[in-house]
Enzyme design. Structure first.
Site, PDB file in Angstrom:
ATOM      1  N   THR A 141       0.823  -1.206   0.000  1.00  0.00           N
ATOM      2  CA  THR A 141       0.000   0.000   0.000  1.00  0.00           C
ATOM      3  C   THR A 141       0.858   1.258   0.000  1.00  0.00           C
ATOM      4  O   THR A 141       2.015   1.254   0.440  1.00  0.00           O
ATOM      5  CB  THR A 141      -0.955   0.003   1.205  1.00  0.00           C
ATOM      6  N   HIS A 145     -11.372 -10.274 -47.392  1.00  0.00           N
ATOM      7  CA  HIS A 145     -12.245  -9.349 -46.664  1.00  0.00           C
ATOM      8  C   HIS A 145     -13.154  -8.615 -47.648  1.00  0.00           C
ATOM      9  O   HIS A 145     -14.367  -8.494 -47.430  1.00  0.00           O
ATOM     10  CB  HIS A 145     -11.409  -8.325 -45.877  1.00  0.00           C
ATOM     11  N   GLN A 166      -1.104   4.183   7.005  1.00  0.00           N
ATOM     12  CA  GLN A 166      -0.807   3.257   5.910  1.00  0.00           C
ATOM     13  C   GLN A 166       0.481   2.479   6.158  1.00  0.00           C
ATOM     14  O   GLN A 166       0.619   1.344   5.705  1.00  0.00           O
ATOM     15  CB  GLN A 166      -0.736   4.021   4.586  1.00  0.00           C
ATOM     16  N   GLU A 177      -1.281   5.200  -4.919  1.00  0.00           N
ATOM     17  CA  GLU A 177      -2.526   4.469  -4.670  1.00  0.00           C
ATOM     18  C   GLU A 177      -3.523   5.392  -3.974  1.00  0.00           C
ATOM     19  O   GLU A 177      -4.676   5.517  -4.386  1.00  0.00           O
ATOM     20  CB  GLU A 177      -2.227   3.252  -3.809  1.00  0.00           C
ATOM     21  N   HIS A 178      -3.087   6.022  -2.895  1.00  0.00           N
ATOM     22  CA  HIS A 178      -3.909   6.990  -2.158  1.00  0.00           C
ATOM     23  C   HIS A 178      -3.183   8.333  -2.174  1.00  0.00           C
ATOM     24  O   HIS A 178      -2.016   8.407  -1.804  1.00  0.00           O
ATOM     25  CB  HIS A 178      -4.082   6.590  -0.692  1.00  0.00           C
TER      26      HIS A 178
END
EC number: 1.1.1.23
Length: 441
Positions: A240, A425, A262, A332-333
Protein backbone atom coordinates in the site's frame (compact mmCIF):
# COMPACT_ATOMS: atom_id res chain seq x y z
CA UNK A 1 12.71 8.19 11.20
CA UNK A 2 11.93 9.19 7.62
CA UNK A 3 14.34 10.37 4.94
CA UNK A 4 14.16 13.58 2.92
CA UNK A 5 14.49 14.21 -0.79
CA UNK A 6 15.14 17.84 -1.71
CA UNK A 7 13.92 18.72 -5.20
CA UNK A 8 13.99 22.49 -4.69
CA UNK A 9 15.99 24.96 -6.71
CA UNK A 10 16.59 23.22 -10.01
CA UNK A 11 13.96 22.59 -12.65
CA UNK A 12 12.28 19.24 -12.18
CA UNK A 13 13.20 16.62 -14.77
CA UNK A 14 10.60 15.08 -17.03
CA UNK A 15 9.05 11.63 -17.23
CA UNK A 16 11.06 8.66 -16.03
CA UNK A 17 13.90 10.89 -14.86
CA UNK A 18 11.58 12.42 -12.28
CA UNK A 19 10.09 9.06 -11.31
CA UNK A 20 13.58 7.72 -10.69
CA UNK A 21 14.14 10.39 -8.04
CA UNK A 22 11.09 9.36 -6.03
CA UNK A 23 10.89 6.68 -3.34
CA UNK A 24 9.50 3.29 -4.27
CA UNK A 25 9.39 -0.12 -2.60
CA UNK A 26 11.40 -3.07 -3.86
CA UNK A 27 8.63 -5.39 -5.02
CA UNK A 28 9.92 -7.84 -7.60
CA UNK A 29 7.00 -9.86 -8.88
CA UNK A 30 9.20 -11.41 -11.57
CA UNK A 31 11.39 -13.09 -8.95
CA UNK A 32 8.34 -14.45 -7.15
CA UNK A 33 6.85 -15.75 -10.38
CA UNK A 34 9.16 -18.75 -10.57
CA UNK A 35 8.36 -19.69 -6.99
CA UNK A 36 4.60 -19.69 -7.53
CA UNK A 37 4.80 -21.66 -10.79
CA UNK A 38 5.15 -25.10 -9.11
CA UNK A 39 2.42 -24.18 -6.61
CA UNK A 40 0.01 -23.29 -9.39
CA UNK A 41 0.84 -26.41 -11.37
CA UNK A 42 0.38 -28.61 -8.31
CA UNK A 43 -3.14 -27.21 -7.90
CA UNK A 44 -3.73 -27.79 -11.61
CA UNK A 45 -2.76 -31.45 -11.45
CA UNK A 46 -3.80 -32.42 -7.92
CA UNK A 47 -6.76 -30.16 -7.19
CA UNK A 48 -8.13 -30.18 -3.66
CA UNK A 49 -5.37 -32.49 -2.43
CA UNK A 50 -2.77 -29.86 -3.32
CA UNK A 51 -4.81 -27.14 -1.60
CA UNK A 52 -4.99 -29.23 1.56
CA UNK A 53 -1.25 -29.94 1.49
CA UNK A 54 -0.39 -26.28 0.95
CA UNK A 55 -2.68 -25.19 3.80
CA UNK A 56 -0.76 -27.54 6.07
CA UNK A 57 2.58 -26.23 4.79
CA UNK A 58 1.84 -22.50 4.76
CA UNK A 59 -0.96 -22.10 7.31
CA UNK A 60 -0.09 -24.86 9.76
CA UNK A 61 -3.42 -26.67 9.67
CA UNK A 62 -4.63 -29.86 7.99
CA UNK A 63 -8.01 -29.31 6.35
CA UNK A 64 -10.74 -31.87 5.91
CA UNK A 65 -12.26 -29.77 3.13
CA UNK A 66 -11.38 -26.47 1.48
CA UNK A 67 -15.05 -25.49 1.14
CA UNK A 68 -16.38 -23.64 4.18
CA UNK A 69 -19.65 -25.20 5.38
CA UNK A 70 -22.77 -23.04 5.46
CA UNK A 71 -23.09 -23.59 9.20
CA UNK A 72 -19.72 -21.93 9.80
CA UNK A 73 -20.86 -18.81 7.92
CA UNK A 74 -24.08 -18.62 9.93
CA UNK A 75 -22.24 -19.17 13.22
CA UNK A 76 -19.70 -16.46 12.41
CA UNK A 77 -22.44 -13.93 11.73
CA UNK A 78 -24.33 -14.91 14.86
CA UNK A 79 -21.21 -14.47 17.00
CA UNK A 80 -20.03 -11.25 15.36
CA UNK A 81 -19.54 -8.31 17.70
CA UNK A 82 -22.64 -6.07 17.28
CA UNK A 83 -20.50 -2.95 16.85
CA UNK A 84 -18.43 -4.60 14.11
CA UNK A 85 -21.62 -5.81 12.44
CA UNK A 86 -23.10 -2.31 12.48
CA UNK A 87 -19.88 -0.89 11.03
CA UNK A 88 -19.79 -3.49 8.27
CA UNK A 89 -23.45 -2.91 7.45
CA UNK A 90 -22.83 0.83 7.12
CA UNK A 91 -19.76 0.20 4.97
CA UNK A 92 -21.84 -2.06 2.72
CA UNK A 93 -24.66 0.48 2.51
CA UNK A 94 -22.35 3.30 1.46
CA UNK A 95 -20.44 1.13 -1.00
CA UNK A 96 -23.71 0.07 -2.63
CA UNK A 97 -24.81 3.70 -3.01
CA UNK A 98 -21.63 4.59 -4.89
CA UNK A 99 -21.22 1.42 -6.94
CA UNK A 100 -24.87 1.26 -7.99
CA UNK A 101 -24.40 4.59 -9.75
CA UNK A 102 -21.57 3.05 -11.80
CA UNK A 103 -23.85 0.67 -13.67
CA UNK A 104 -23.63 0.97 -17.44
CA UNK A 105 -26.65 0.99 -19.73
CA UNK A 106 -27.06 -0.33 -23.26
CA UNK A 107 -26.59 2.44 -25.83
CA UNK A 108 -27.35 2.42 -29.55
CA UNK A 109 -25.75 4.80 -32.07
CA UNK A 110 -27.34 5.19 -35.50
CA UNK A 111 -24.33 5.57 -37.76
CA UNK A 112 -26.37 5.95 -40.98
CA UNK A 113 -30.01 5.25 -41.84
CA UNK A 114 -30.32 1.49 -41.54
CA UNK A 115 -26.93 1.08 -39.87
CA UNK A 116 -26.44 1.04 -36.11
CA UNK A 117 -23.97 -0.08 -33.46
CA UNK A 118 -25.23 -1.00 -30.02
CA UNK A 119 -22.96 -1.33 -27.01
CA UNK A 120 -24.34 -3.89 -24.58
CA UNK A 121 -22.79 -4.39 -21.15
CA UNK A 122 -22.67 -7.95 -19.86
CA UNK A 123 -21.33 -9.02 -16.46
CA UNK A 124 -18.65 -11.65 -16.09
CA UNK A 125 -20.31 -15.02 -15.42
CA UNK A 126 -18.21 -16.12 -12.45
CA UNK A 127 -15.60 -14.37 -10.29
CA UNK A 128 -13.23 -15.51 -7.60
CA UNK A 129 -12.55 -12.89 -4.94
CA UNK A 130 -9.62 -12.90 -2.54
CA UNK A 131 -9.51 -11.49 0.99
CA UNK A 132 -6.06 -11.52 2.64
CA UNK A 133 -5.52 -13.02 6.06
CA UNK A 134 -1.83 -12.66 6.89
CA UNK A 135 -0.60 -9.91 9.18
CA UNK A 136 -4.11 -8.56 9.55
CA UNK A 137 -7.66 -9.61 8.76
CA UNK A 138 -9.58 -7.54 6.23
CA UNK A 139 -13.36 -7.94 6.26
CA UNK A 140 -13.40 -4.54 4.56
CA UNK A 141 -11.76 -6.16 1.54
CA UNK A 142 -14.67 -8.59 1.38
CA UNK A 143 -17.01 -5.60 1.11
CA UNK A 144 -14.86 -3.82 -1.48
CA UNK A 145 -14.69 -6.88 -3.74
CA UNK A 146 -18.17 -8.30 -3.35
CA UNK A 147 -20.25 -5.12 -3.64
CA UNK A 148 -19.09 -4.02 -7.13
CA UNK A 149 -19.37 -7.60 -8.39
CA UNK A 150 -22.92 -7.85 -7.10
CA UNK A 151 -23.89 -4.42 -8.43
CA UNK A 152 -22.48 -5.40 -11.82
CA UNK A 153 -24.84 -8.38 -11.86
CA UNK A 154 -22.27 -11.19 -11.55
CA UNK A 155 -24.31 -14.32 -10.90
CA UNK A 156 -21.64 -16.62 -9.45
CA UNK A 157 -19.38 -15.19 -6.75
CA UNK A 158 -16.87 -17.23 -4.75
CA UNK A 159 -14.43 -15.95 -2.15
CA UNK A 160 -11.22 -17.37 -0.73
CA UNK A 161 -9.28 -16.41 2.38
CA UNK A 162 -6.43 -18.24 4.12
CA UNK A 163 -7.10 -21.08 6.54
CA UNK A 164 -6.45 -20.11 10.16
CA UNK A 165 -5.12 -22.76 12.55
CA UNK A 166 -6.56 -20.75 15.43
CA UNK A 167 -10.05 -21.30 14.03
CA UNK A 168 -9.79 -24.95 13.12
CA UNK A 169 -8.75 -24.37 9.53
CA UNK A 170 -11.55 -21.95 8.69
CA UNK A 171 -10.85 -18.42 7.48
CA UNK A 172 -11.08 -15.76 10.16
CA UNK A 173 -14.65 -15.59 11.53
CA UNK A 174 -14.93 -11.87 10.75
CA UNK A 175 -14.23 -12.67 7.10
CA UNK A 176 -16.91 -15.35 7.20
CA UNK A 177 -19.37 -13.00 8.90
CA UNK A 178 -18.79 -10.35 6.23
CA UNK A 179 -19.50 -12.97 3.55
CA UNK A 180 -22.71 -13.93 5.32
CA UNK A 181 -23.81 -10.29 5.55
CA UNK A 182 -23.29 -9.95 1.81
CA UNK A 183 -25.03 -13.19 0.93
CA UNK A 184 -21.88 -14.91 -0.35
CA UNK A 185 -22.18 -18.58 0.56
CA UNK A 186 -19.39 -20.06 -1.58
CA UNK A 187 -16.27 -19.56 0.52
CA UNK A 188 -12.98 -21.45 0.51
CA UNK A 189 -10.13 -21.79 3.00
CA UNK A 190 -7.31 -21.11 0.57
CA UNK A 191 -4.64 -18.45 0.63
CA UNK A 192 -2.09 -16.73 -1.55
CA UNK A 193 -1.11 -18.27 -4.87
CA UNK A 194 -3.06 -21.44 -4.09
CA UNK A 195 -6.32 -19.49 -4.00
CA UNK A 196 -5.61 -17.80 -7.34
CA UNK A 197 -4.69 -21.17 -8.89
CA UNK A 198 -7.87 -22.74 -7.50
CA UNK A 199 -10.00 -20.08 -9.18
CA UNK A 200 -8.01 -20.22 -12.43
CA UNK A 201 -7.97 -23.98 -12.92
CA UNK A 202 -10.87 -25.14 -10.80
CA UNK A 203 -10.73 -28.18 -8.52
CA UNK A 204 -13.09 -30.92 -7.39
CA UNK A 205 -14.69 -28.46 -4.95
CA UNK A 206 -14.44 -25.19 -6.85
CA UNK A 207 -15.52 -24.45 -10.41
CA UNK A 208 -13.07 -22.28 -12.37
CA UNK A 209 -13.70 -18.54 -12.45
CA UNK A 210 -13.51 -16.14 -15.36
CA UNK A 211 -11.85 -13.45 -13.27
CA UNK A 212 -9.95 -13.06 -9.99
CA UNK A 213 -9.84 -9.84 -7.98
CA UNK A 214 -8.64 -8.74 -4.59
CA UNK A 215 -5.55 -7.47 -2.78
CA UNK A 216 -2.80 -9.67 -1.42
CA UNK A 217 0.92 -10.14 -0.93
CA UNK A 218 3.65 -10.64 -3.52
CA UNK A 219 2.63 -14.29 -4.00
CA UNK A 220 -0.90 -13.28 -4.93
CA UNK A 221 0.48 -10.69 -7.35
CA UNK A 222 2.83 -13.25 -8.89
CA UNK A 223 0.03 -15.79 -9.30
CA UNK A 224 -2.12 -13.18 -11.01
CA UNK A 225 0.71 -12.48 -13.43
CA UNK A 226 1.13 -16.21 -14.03
CA UNK A 227 -2.50 -16.54 -15.06
CA UNK A 228 -2.73 -13.34 -17.11
CA UNK A 229 -4.25 -14.33 -20.43
CA UNK A 230 -6.04 -17.33 -18.95
CA UNK A 231 -8.31 -15.41 -16.59
CA UNK A 232 -9.14 -11.77 -16.02
CA UNK A 233 -7.43 -10.02 -13.12
CA UNK A 234 -7.95 -6.65 -11.51
CA UNK A 235 -4.30 -5.74 -10.91
CA UNK A 236 -1.02 -6.97 -9.50
CA UNK A 237 -1.47 -5.10 -6.25
CA UNK A 238 1.74 -4.31 -4.39
CA UNK A 239 2.33 -2.82 -0.94
CA UNK A 240 0.00 0.00 0.00
CA UNK A 241 0.99 3.63 -0.62
CA UNK A 242 -0.01 7.02 0.65
CA UNK A 243 1.21 10.33 -0.74
CA UNK A 244 0.22 13.61 0.89
CA UNK A 245 0.56 16.86 -1.02
CA UNK A 246 0.54 19.56 1.64
CA UNK A 247 1.44 23.20 2.14
CA UNK A 248 1.86 25.37 5.22
CA UNK A 249 -1.90 25.32 5.90
CA UNK A 250 -1.85 21.58 6.69
CA UNK A 251 -2.03 20.29 10.25
CA UNK A 252 1.14 18.27 10.97
CA UNK A 253 -0.78 16.09 13.44
CA UNK A 254 -3.17 15.04 10.68
CA UNK A 255 -0.41 14.48 8.14
CA UNK A 256 1.68 12.37 10.52
CA UNK A 257 -1.29 10.26 11.58
CA UNK A 258 -2.24 9.61 7.96
CA UNK A 259 1.29 8.54 7.02
CA UNK A 260 1.36 6.15 9.98
CA UNK A 261 -2.09 4.78 9.13
CA UNK A 262 -0.81 3.26 5.91
CA UNK A 263 2.64 2.36 7.25
CA UNK A 264 0.98 -0.04 9.70
CA UNK A 265 -0.11 -2.32 6.85
CA UNK A 266 3.27 -3.70 5.90
CA UNK A 267 7.02 -3.06 6.32
CA UNK A 268 7.07 -2.36 2.57
CA UNK A 269 4.21 0.16 2.77
CA UNK A 270 5.08 3.58 1.36
CA UNK A 271 4.42 6.87 3.14
CA UNK A 272 5.36 9.99 1.17
CA UNK A 273 4.85 13.66 2.05
CA UNK A 274 5.33 16.20 -0.75
CA UNK A 275 5.47 19.77 0.52
CA UNK A 276 6.85 23.21 -0.19
CA UNK A 277 6.98 24.03 3.52
CA UNK A 278 10.13 23.13 5.45
CA UNK A 279 8.30 24.14 8.62
CA UNK A 280 5.57 21.59 7.94
CA UNK A 281 8.15 18.93 7.08
CA UNK A 282 9.94 19.55 10.37
CA UNK A 283 6.69 19.51 12.34
CA UNK A 284 5.50 16.29 10.71
CA UNK A 285 8.83 14.57 11.35
CA UNK A 286 8.70 15.67 14.97
CA UNK A 287 5.08 14.52 15.29
CA UNK A 288 5.82 11.05 13.93
CA UNK A 289 7.85 10.05 16.99
CA UNK A 290 5.16 10.27 19.70
CA UNK A 291 2.40 8.99 17.43
CA UNK A 292 4.41 5.94 16.40
CA UNK A 293 5.33 5.24 20.02
CA UNK A 294 1.66 5.31 21.03
CA UNK A 295 0.37 2.76 18.52
CA UNK A 296 0.73 -0.97 17.72
CA UNK A 297 2.76 -2.80 15.08
CA UNK A 298 5.73 -0.50 15.67
CA UNK A 299 8.77 -2.71 15.15
CA UNK A 300 7.45 -5.18 12.60
CA UNK A 301 5.63 -2.77 10.30
CA UNK A 302 5.51 0.96 10.98
CA UNK A 303 9.15 1.76 11.72
CA UNK A 304 10.51 -0.39 8.86
CA UNK A 305 7.97 1.20 6.51
CA UNK A 306 8.79 4.77 7.50
CA UNK A 307 12.55 4.15 7.47
CA UNK A 308 12.47 2.19 4.23
CA UNK A 309 13.58 3.53 0.87
CA UNK A 310 9.93 3.63 -0.20
CA UNK A 311 9.06 6.45 2.24
CA UNK A 312 10.27 10.05 2.31
CA UNK A 313 9.47 13.70 2.78
CA UNK A 314 9.92 15.34 -0.63
CA UNK A 315 10.62 19.07 -0.60
CA UNK A 316 9.52 21.11 -3.63
CA UNK A 317 9.44 24.79 -4.56
CA UNK A 318 5.66 25.12 -4.67
CA UNK A 319 2.33 23.41 -5.12
CA UNK A 320 2.73 23.41 -8.92
CA UNK A 321 5.97 21.45 -8.58
CA UNK A 322 4.31 19.26 -5.98
CA UNK A 323 1.60 18.38 -8.49
CA UNK A 324 4.22 17.30 -10.99
CA UNK A 325 5.81 15.10 -8.34
CA UNK A 326 2.59 13.39 -7.25
CA UNK A 327 1.58 12.84 -10.87
CA UNK A 328 4.95 11.24 -11.54
CA UNK A 329 4.56 9.11 -8.42
CA UNK A 330 0.99 7.97 -9.20
CA UNK A 331 0.05 7.05 -5.64
CA UNK A 332 -2.53 4.47 -4.67
CA UNK A 333 -3.91 6.99 -2.16
CA UNK A 334 -3.30 10.72 -2.57
CA UNK A 335 -4.33 13.26 0.04
CA UNK A 336 -4.48 16.95 -0.84
CA UNK A 337 -3.99 19.07 2.28
CA UNK A 338 -3.42 22.51 0.82
CA UNK A 339 -5.21 25.81 0.54
CA UNK A 340 -8.07 25.44 -1.96
CA UNK A 341 -7.59 21.68 -1.87
CA UNK A 342 -10.48 20.90 -4.23
CA UNK A 343 -9.00 23.08 -6.98
CA UNK A 344 -5.59 21.48 -6.51
CA UNK A 345 -7.11 18.00 -6.58
CA UNK A 346 -8.86 18.81 -9.84
CA UNK A 347 -5.43 19.21 -11.46
CA UNK A 348 -4.21 15.75 -10.47
CA UNK A 349 -4.04 13.22 -13.30
CA UNK A 350 -2.47 10.13 -11.71
CA UNK A 351 -3.82 8.65 -8.48
CA UNK A 352 -5.79 5.60 -7.47
CA UNK A 353 -8.02 7.70 -5.23
CA UNK A 354 -7.84 11.34 -4.13
CA UNK A 355 -8.81 12.55 -0.66
CA UNK A 356 -9.55 16.26 -0.39
CA UNK A 357 -8.85 18.39 2.65
CA UNK A 358 -8.46 17.68 6.36
CA UNK A 359 -11.71 15.73 6.81
CA UNK A 360 -11.22 13.05 4.18
CA UNK A 361 -8.35 10.87 5.43
CA UNK A 362 -7.40 7.67 3.64
CA UNK A 363 -8.76 5.67 6.58
CA UNK A 364 -12.24 6.90 5.65
CA UNK A 365 -11.80 5.50 2.16
CA UNK A 366 -10.46 2.24 3.55
CA UNK A 367 -13.72 1.57 5.33
CA UNK A 368 -16.74 3.79 4.88
CA UNK A 369 -16.47 6.64 2.37
CA UNK A 370 -18.38 4.59 -0.20
CA UNK A 371 -15.37 4.54 -2.53
CA UNK A 372 -13.45 1.35 -3.26
CA UNK A 373 -10.15 0.64 -1.55
CA UNK A 374 -8.86 -1.91 -4.09
CA UNK A 375 -6.62 0.51 -6.01
CA UNK A 376 -3.61 0.46 -8.35
CA UNK A 377 -0.18 0.56 -6.70
CA UNK A 378 3.42 0.85 -7.81
CA UNK A 379 2.78 3.83 -10.08
CA UNK A 380 0.13 1.94 -12.07
CA UNK A 381 -2.40 4.72 -11.44
CA UNK A 382 -1.05 6.36 -14.59
CA UNK A 383 -2.84 3.69 -16.64
CA UNK A 384 -5.13 1.73 -14.31
CA UNK A 385 -8.18 2.36 -12.15
CA UNK A 386 -9.47 1.02 -8.88
CA UNK A 387 -11.96 -1.81 -8.63
CA UNK A 388 -15.45 -0.80 -9.72
CA UNK A 389 -18.61 -2.13 -11.31
CA UNK A 390 -16.91 -1.55 -14.66
CA UNK A 391 -14.23 -4.09 -13.67
CA UNK A 392 -16.83 -6.86 -13.81
CA UNK A 393 -18.53 -5.79 -17.04
CA UNK A 394 -17.74 -6.53 -20.68
CA UNK A 395 -18.84 -4.24 -23.46
CA UNK A 396 -20.14 -6.05 -26.55
CA UNK A 397 -20.70 -4.19 -29.83
CA UNK A 398 -23.74 -5.33 -31.80
CA UNK A 399 -23.59 -4.32 -35.46
CA UNK A 400 -26.90 -4.15 -37.35
CA UNK A 401 -26.86 -2.98 -41.00
CA UNK A 402 -29.46 -3.23 -43.77
CA UNK A 403 -28.54 -4.04 -47.37
CA UNK A 404 -28.75 -0.39 -48.38
CA UNK A 405 -26.62 0.72 -45.43
CA UNK A 406 -23.93 -1.82 -46.32
CA UNK A 407 -24.08 -0.88 -50.00
CA UNK A 408 -23.44 2.74 -49.13
CA UNK A 409 -20.08 1.99 -47.47
CA UNK A 410 -19.09 -1.17 -49.37
CA UNK A 411 -16.58 0.57 -51.67
CA UNK A 412 -14.70 1.95 -48.66
CA UNK A 413 -14.54 -1.48 -47.04
CA UNK A 414 -13.23 -3.07 -50.23
CA UNK A 415 -10.68 -0.29 -50.73
CA UNK A 416 -9.29 -0.70 -47.20
CA UNK A 417 -9.23 -4.49 -47.52
CA UNK A 418 -7.19 -4.23 -50.71
CA UNK A 419 -4.87 -1.65 -49.12
CA UNK A 420 -4.14 -4.17 -46.37
CA UNK A 421 -3.71 -7.01 -48.90
CA UNK A 422 -6.65 -8.90 -47.47
CA UNK A 423 -8.72 -9.57 -50.60
CA UNK A 424 -10.97 -12.13 -48.90
CA UNK A 425 -12.24 -9.35 -46.66
CA UNK A 426 -13.34 -7.41 -49.71
CA UNK A 427 -14.74 -10.54 -51.32
CA UNK A 428 -17.04 -11.05 -48.32
CA UNK A 429 -18.61 -7.71 -49.26
CA UNK A 430 -18.75 -8.37 -53.01
CA UNK A 431 -20.38 -11.77 -52.47
CA UNK A 432 -23.45 -10.00 -51.13
CA UNK A 433 -23.83 -7.88 -54.27
CA UNK A 434 -23.29 -10.37 -57.08
CA UNK A 435 -19.50 -10.15 -56.73
CA UNK A 436 -19.52 -6.49 -57.61
CA UNK A 437 -18.82 -3.43 -55.56
CA UNK A 438 -22.05 -1.44 -55.37
CA UNK A 439 -21.84 2.24 -56.14
CA UNK A 440 -22.39 4.51 -53.19
CA UNK A 441 -25.40 6.77 -53.27
Amino acid sequence: MISRIDLRGDALPEGSALRDLLPRADFDVSAALEKVRPICEAVHHRGDAALIDFAEKFDGVRLESVRVPARALADALEQLDPAVRAALEESIRRARLVHREQRRTTHTTQVVPGGSVTEKWVPVDRVGLYAPGGRSVYPSSVVMNVVPAQEAGVESIALASPAQAEFGGLPHPTILAACALLGVDEVYAAGGATAVAMFAYGTESCAPADMVTGPGNIWVAAAKRYFTGKIGIDAEAGPTEIAVLADSTADPVHVASDLISQAEHDPLAAAVLVTDSVELADAVEKELEPQVAATKHIDDRIVPALKGRQSAIVLVDGVDEGLRVVDAYGAEHLEIQTADAAAVADRVRNAGAIFIGPWAPVSLGDYAAGSNHVLPTGGCACHSSGLSVQSFLRGIHIVDYTKDALADVAHHVVTLAEAEDLPAHGAAIKARFGWKVPESK
